[in-house]
Scaffold this motif. Structure first.
Motif, PDB file in Angstrom:
ATOM      1  N   LEU A 179      32.111 -46.348  -0.809  1.00 54.56           N
ATOM      2  CA  LEU A 179      32.867 -46.359   0.442  1.00 54.56           C
ATOM      3  C   LEU A 179      34.339 -46.151   0.108  1.00 54.56           C
ATOM      4  O   LEU A 179      34.877 -46.830  -0.786  1.00 54.56           O
ATOM      5  N   LEU A 180      34.988 -45.230   0.808  1.00 58.06           N
ATOM      6  CA  LEU A 180      36.415 -44.973   0.579  1.00 58.06           C
ATOM      7  C   LEU A 180      37.241 -46.248   0.787  1.00 58.06           C
ATOM      8  O   LEU A 180      36.953 -47.040   1.681  1.00 58.06           O
ATOM      9  N   GLN A 181      38.267 -46.386  -0.014  1.00 62.21           N
ATOM     10  CA  GLN A 181      39.115 -47.583  -0.015  1.00 62.21           C
ATOM     11  C   GLN A 181      39.631 -47.992   1.374  1.00 62.21           C
ATOM     12  O   GLN A 181      39.574 -49.171   1.711  1.00 62.21           O
ATOM     13  N   PRO A 182      40.111 -47.074   2.220  1.00 62.26           N
ATOM     14  CA  PRO A 182      40.656 -47.513   3.517  1.00 62.26           C
ATOM     15  C   PRO A 182      39.643 -48.217   4.419  1.00 62.26           C
ATOM     16  O   PRO A 182      40.029 -48.916   5.347  1.00 62.26           O
ATOM     17  N   TYR A 183      38.333 -48.023   4.149  1.00 69.17           N
ATOM     18  CA  TYR A 183      37.301 -48.596   5.005  1.00 69.17           C
ATOM     19  C   TYR A 183      36.662 -49.853   4.427  1.00 69.17           C
ATOM     20  O   TYR A 183      35.774 -50.433   5.039  1.00 69.17           O
ATOM     21  N   ARG A 184      37.120 -50.277   3.280  1.00 67.34           N
ATOM     22  CA  ARG A 184      36.541 -51.465   2.653  1.00 67.34           C
ATOM     23  C   ARG A 184      37.052 -52.734   3.323  1.00 67.34           C
ATOM     24  O   ARG A 184      38.133 -52.764   3.893  1.00 67.34           O
ATOM     25  N   GLY A 185      36.222 -53.771   3.272  1.00 66.10           N
ATOM     26  CA  GLY A 185      36.600 -55.057   3.840  1.00 66.10           C
ATOM     27  C   GLY A 185      36.438 -55.134   5.345  1.00 66.10           C
ATOM     28  O   GLY A 185      36.897 -56.087   5.975  1.00 66.10           O
ATOM     29  N   MET A 186      35.772 -54.148   5.937  1.00 63.92           N
ATOM     30  CA  MET A 186      35.612 -54.106   7.385  1.00 63.92           C
ATOM     31  C   MET A 186      34.156 -54.311   7.807  1.00 63.92           C
ATOM     32  O   MET A 186      33.830 -54.200   8.989  1.00 63.92           O
ATOM     33  N   GLY A 187      33.265 -54.543   6.845  1.00 59.70           N
ATOM     34  CA  GLY A 187      31.852 -54.726   7.154  1.00 59.70           C
ATOM     35  C   GLY A 187      31.060 -53.433   7.247  1.00 59.70           C
ATOM     36  O   GLY A 187      29.851 -53.457   7.470  1.00 59.70           O
ATOM     37  N   ILE A 188      31.730 -52.310   7.065  1.00 58.25           N
ATOM     38  CA  ILE A 188      31.065 -51.013   7.174  1.00 58.25           C
ATOM     39  C   ILE A 188      30.043 -50.832   6.063  1.00 58.25           C
ATOM     40  O   ILE A 188      28.927 -50.356   6.299  1.00 58.25           O
ATOM     41  N   ALA A 189      30.386 -51.207   4.852  1.00 57.99           N
ATOM     42  CA  ALA A 189      29.479 -51.013   3.715  1.00 57.99           C
ATOM     43  C   ALA A 189      28.220 -51.855   3.862  1.00 57.99           C
ATOM     44  O   ALA A 189      27.110 -51.364   3.621  1.00 57.99           O
ATOM     45  N   GLU A 190      28.361 -53.101   4.272  1.00 61.72           N
ATOM     46  CA  GLU A 190      27.176 -53.947   4.444  1.00 61.72           C
ATOM     47  C   GLU A 190      26.280 -53.399   5.558  1.00 61.72           C
ATOM     48  O   GLU A 190      25.053 -53.358   5.421  1.00 61.72           O
ATOM     49  N   GLN A 191      26.878 -52.957   6.634  1.00 59.65           N
ATOM     50  CA  GLN A 191      26.113 -52.374   7.735  1.00 59.65           C
ATOM     51  C   GLN A 191      25.406 -51.095   7.276  1.00 59.65           C
ATOM     52  O   GLN A 191      24.237 -50.866   7.604  1.00 59.65           O
ATOM     53  N   ALA A 192      26.091 -50.263   6.506  1.00 56.88           N
ATOM     54  CA  ALA A 192      25.490 -49.028   6.002  1.00 56.88           C
ATOM     55  C   ALA A 192      24.329 -49.337   5.059  1.00 56.88           C
ATOM     56  O   ALA A 192      23.270 -48.709   5.144  1.00 56.88           O
ATOM     57  N   ALA A 193      24.510 -50.313   4.163  1.00 54.28           N
ATOM     58  CA  ALA A 193      23.435 -50.678   3.236  1.00 54.28           C
ATOM     59  C   ALA A 193      22.209 -51.166   4.006  1.00 54.28           C
ATOM     60  O   ALA A 193      21.082 -50.753   3.711  1.00 54.28           O
ATOM     61  N   ALA A 194      22.407 -52.010   5.000  1.00 57.36           N
ATOM     62  CA  ALA A 194      21.282 -52.522   5.798  1.00 57.36           C
ATOM     63  C   ALA A 194      20.575 -51.386   6.526  1.00 57.36           C
ATOM     64  O   ALA A 194      19.336 -51.372   6.620  1.00 57.36           O
ATOM     65  N   MET A 245      27.862 -42.243   5.222  1.00 58.50           N
ATOM     66  CA  MET A 245      28.456 -43.298   5.994  1.00 58.50           C
ATOM     67  C   MET A 245      29.597 -42.712   6.810  1.00 58.50           C
ATOM     68  O   MET A 245      30.358 -41.920   6.299  1.00 58.50           O
ATOM     69  N   MET A 246      29.680 -43.141   8.029  1.00 58.39           N
ATOM     70  CA  MET A 246      30.725 -42.660   8.928  1.00 58.39           C
ATOM     71  C   MET A 246      31.548 -43.846   9.423  1.00 58.39           C
ATOM     72  O   MET A 246      31.028 -44.932   9.620  1.00 58.39           O
ATOM     73  N   ALA A 247      32.834 -43.596   9.606  1.00 63.13           N
ATOM     74  CA  ALA A 247      33.738 -44.574  10.216  1.00 63.13           C
ATOM     75  C   ALA A 247      34.768 -43.784  11.005  1.00 63.13           C
ATOM     76  O   ALA A 247      35.302 -42.789  10.512  1.00 63.13           O
ATOM     77  N   GLU A 248      35.008 -44.197  12.232  1.00 67.14           N
ATOM     78  CA  GLU A 248      35.961 -43.499  13.091  1.00 67.14           C
ATOM     79  C   GLU A 248      35.591 -42.012  13.187  1.00 67.14           C
ATOM     80  O   GLU A 248      36.461 -41.143  13.144  1.00 67.14           O
ATOM     81  N   ASP A 249      34.300 -41.725  13.268  1.00 70.82           N
ATOM     82  CA  ASP A 249      33.777 -40.352  13.358  1.00 70.82           C
ATOM     83  C   ASP A 249      34.164 -39.475  12.169  1.00 70.82           C
ATOM     84  O   ASP A 249      34.229 -38.249  12.284  1.00 70.82           O
ATOM     85  N   ARG A 250      34.415 -40.090  11.019  1.00 69.18           N
ATOM     86  CA  ARG A 250      34.759 -39.359   9.803  1.00 69.18           C
ATOM     87  C   ARG A 250      33.854 -39.826   8.661  1.00 69.18           C
ATOM     88  O   ARG A 250      33.460 -40.989   8.632  1.00 69.18           O
ATOM     89  N   PRO A 251      33.581 -38.940   7.723  1.00 74.04           N
ATOM     90  CA  PRO A 251      32.843 -39.392   6.542  1.00 74.04           C
ATOM     91  C   PRO A 251      33.657 -40.458   5.810  1.00 74.04           C
ATOM     92  O   PRO A 251      34.849 -40.287   5.568  1.00 74.04           O
ATOM     93  N   ALA A 252      33.015 -41.577   5.510  1.00 76.79           N
ATOM     94  CA  ALA A 252      33.717 -42.682   4.861  1.00 76.79           C
ATOM     95  C   ALA A 252      33.106 -43.054   3.518  1.00 76.79           C
ATOM     96  O   ALA A 252      33.670 -43.844   2.779  1.00 76.79           O
TER      97      ALA A 252
END
Length: 111
Positions: free
Chosen positions: A32-47, A1-8
């Motif tokens: 998912l690393l703590q700073p990226y939680r609650g932003m919808g990144i995990a749900e998008q990655a799972a899908a 999973m990536m966020a802000e062009d970094r591994p998340a």
């Protein structure tokens, strides 16, 4: 999973023979690393992961009181992805690690 062009975070998907009979894909690890939680990144990655692998899926999560956030995440994520077409069960798993909340769905005809 990536966020802000970094591994998340990361996900590990198991396939037979490391799944229950009749299951093609099992979400073995999902983080998912703590700073990226609650932003919808995990749900998008799972899908995205689900869409990559078509078949019968199974996901376990701990049933304990300390894992209410994880239970809510998987219930919401699987329900959204499958449009409510999934099974949910509480059972002891083969690894004998106590009760688990188990989600099962097929995405052969989804997406």
């Amino acid at each position: 999973m990536m966020a802000e062009d970094r591994p998340a975070g990361f996900a590990l998907v198991a396939t037979p023979p490391h799944c229950s009979p009749g299951v093609d894909f099992f979400m073995h690890e999902f983080f998912l690393l703590q700073p990226y939680r609650g932003m919808g990144i995990a749900e998008q990655a799972a899908a995205t992961i689900f869409a990559m692998f078509k078949g019968n899926w199974e996901i376990f999560t701990n049933l304990g009181e300390k894992n209410k956030v994880g239970q809510h995440f998987w219930r919401k994520t699987v329900a959204n992805y499958t449009q409510g077409l999934y099974e949910e069960e509480v059972a002891v798993t083969a690894d004998a690690d106590g009760l688990k909340l188990i989600f099962r769905f097929s995405n052969h005809r989804l997406d």
